[in-house]
Design a protein around this motif. Structure first.
Motif, PDB file in Angstrom:
ATOM      1  N   ARG A 290      14.924  61.556  50.661  1.00 21.95           N
ATOM      2  CA  ARG A 290      15.695  61.333  51.884  1.00 21.95           C
ATOM      3  C   ARG A 290      16.640  60.136  51.727  1.00 21.95           C
ATOM      4  O   ARG A 290      17.797  60.194  52.137  1.00 21.95           O
ATOM      5  N   TYR A 291      16.120  59.067  51.148  1.00 20.73           N
ATOM      6  CA  TYR A 291      16.922  57.873  50.951  1.00 20.73           C
ATOM      7  C   TYR A 291      18.092  58.172  50.010  1.00 20.73           C
ATOM      8  O   TYR A 291      19.240  57.758  50.249  1.00 20.73           O
TER       9      TYR A 291
ATOM     10  N   ALA B  99      20.878  60.012  51.693  1.00 18.65           N
ATOM     11  CA  ALA B  99      21.583  59.218  52.711  1.00 18.65           C
ATOM     12  C   ALA B  99      22.440  58.100  52.123  1.00 18.65           C
ATOM     13  O   ALA B  99      23.235  57.483  52.854  1.00 18.65           O
TER      14      ALA B  99
END
Length: 256
Positions: free
Chosen positions: A251-252, A255
């Motif tokens: 997820r990081y 993003a």
């Protein structure tokens, strides 16, 4: 597709009493590769070599591993004692500000054993060098033979030793879908006072803090006192943690 990169902290060792090296346990590297599908990258636990800003520009997450050396007591206001050596102050000098940077930037952070203890210190807490010396506490150190030598069988050393009761509806309890798990135990030093920036997520049956999270972290910032890296390929308790870490890393990365 290029794999996400996980920075794995190194520890200072002397080889043949001559060569200074940076080492990280292979179980940590295999746990990341096998369970999270990421690329583990060892970085030096030495502030003369590792620049934190440059490191975080490269990695998608950080794993703070266990280690033989204790966190130096000067980091939490206690006088050092030769009985509790060895120390690795170079690693302290990297890990503690690195934790702050990861929390501030939302970089996924997973602390195991010493890494868990570093997180508590970075969060304003203290450690006790021998948890077993406190009234009512069990011996959390690894099993030994009657001769005093460490037990030669890794399956005995890393066997589940005690329960951890998780905080109801906490992050760990939600990950597991239950309030009690069973874990291994291989540490002498442990949490004495919880940092004011740290949330306790689980305790052993003797009251020892075993699972934490960083209060203000916007992303994954979890720590465990037990050695979750030993067998997450087949141990469902440890597998859950590495899978959750891997998902947070992905997820990081998306993003960024």
């Amino acid at each position: 597709m290029v794999k996400p990169v996980i920075g794995v902290v190194g520890n200072t060792f002397r080889v043949e009493d001559r060569f200074t090296v940076q080492m990280a346990g292979q179980n940590n590297l295999e746990a990341l590769a096998d369970v999270t599908g990421t690329l583990p990258l060892i970085f030096a636990g030495n502030p003369r070599i590792t620049d934190i800003a440059d490191l975080l520009a490269v990695v998608d997450g950080v794993l703070l591993t266990g280690a033989r050396a204790n966190v130096h007591p000067e980091n939490f206001g206690i006088e050092p004692d030769p009985r509790h050596e060895p120390y690795d102050q170079d690693r302290d000098a990297v890990a503690l500000p690195l934790i702050e940077a990861c929390v501030e930037k939302g970089v996924p952070l997973f602390g195991i054993c010493r890494g868990f203890q570093e997180m508590n210190v970075a969060g304003g807490g203290t450690l006790h060098p021998e948890i077993r010396d406190l009234p009512g506490r069990m011996n959390h150190r690894m099993p030994r033979l009657e001769s005093g030598e460490i037990h030669p069988d890794p399956e005995v050393v890393f066997a589940d030793r005690h329960d951890v009761r998780l905080v109801p509806d906490g992050v760990f309890a939600r990950l597991y879908g239950r309030d009690v798990i069973r874990v291994n135990s291989l540490h002498g030093q442990g949490v004495l006072d919880l940092g004011d920036r740290i949330i306790c997520e689980g305790v052993a049956e003797d009251g020892t803090t075993e699972a934490i999270r960083f209060k203000e972290a916007p992303g994954f910032a979890l720590g465990v006192q037990w050695h979750a890296e030993y067998d997450p390929q087949r141990n469902p308790v440890n597998q859950v943690l590495f899978q959750a870490f891997g998902e947070a890393v992905e997820r990081y990365r998306r993003a960024r």
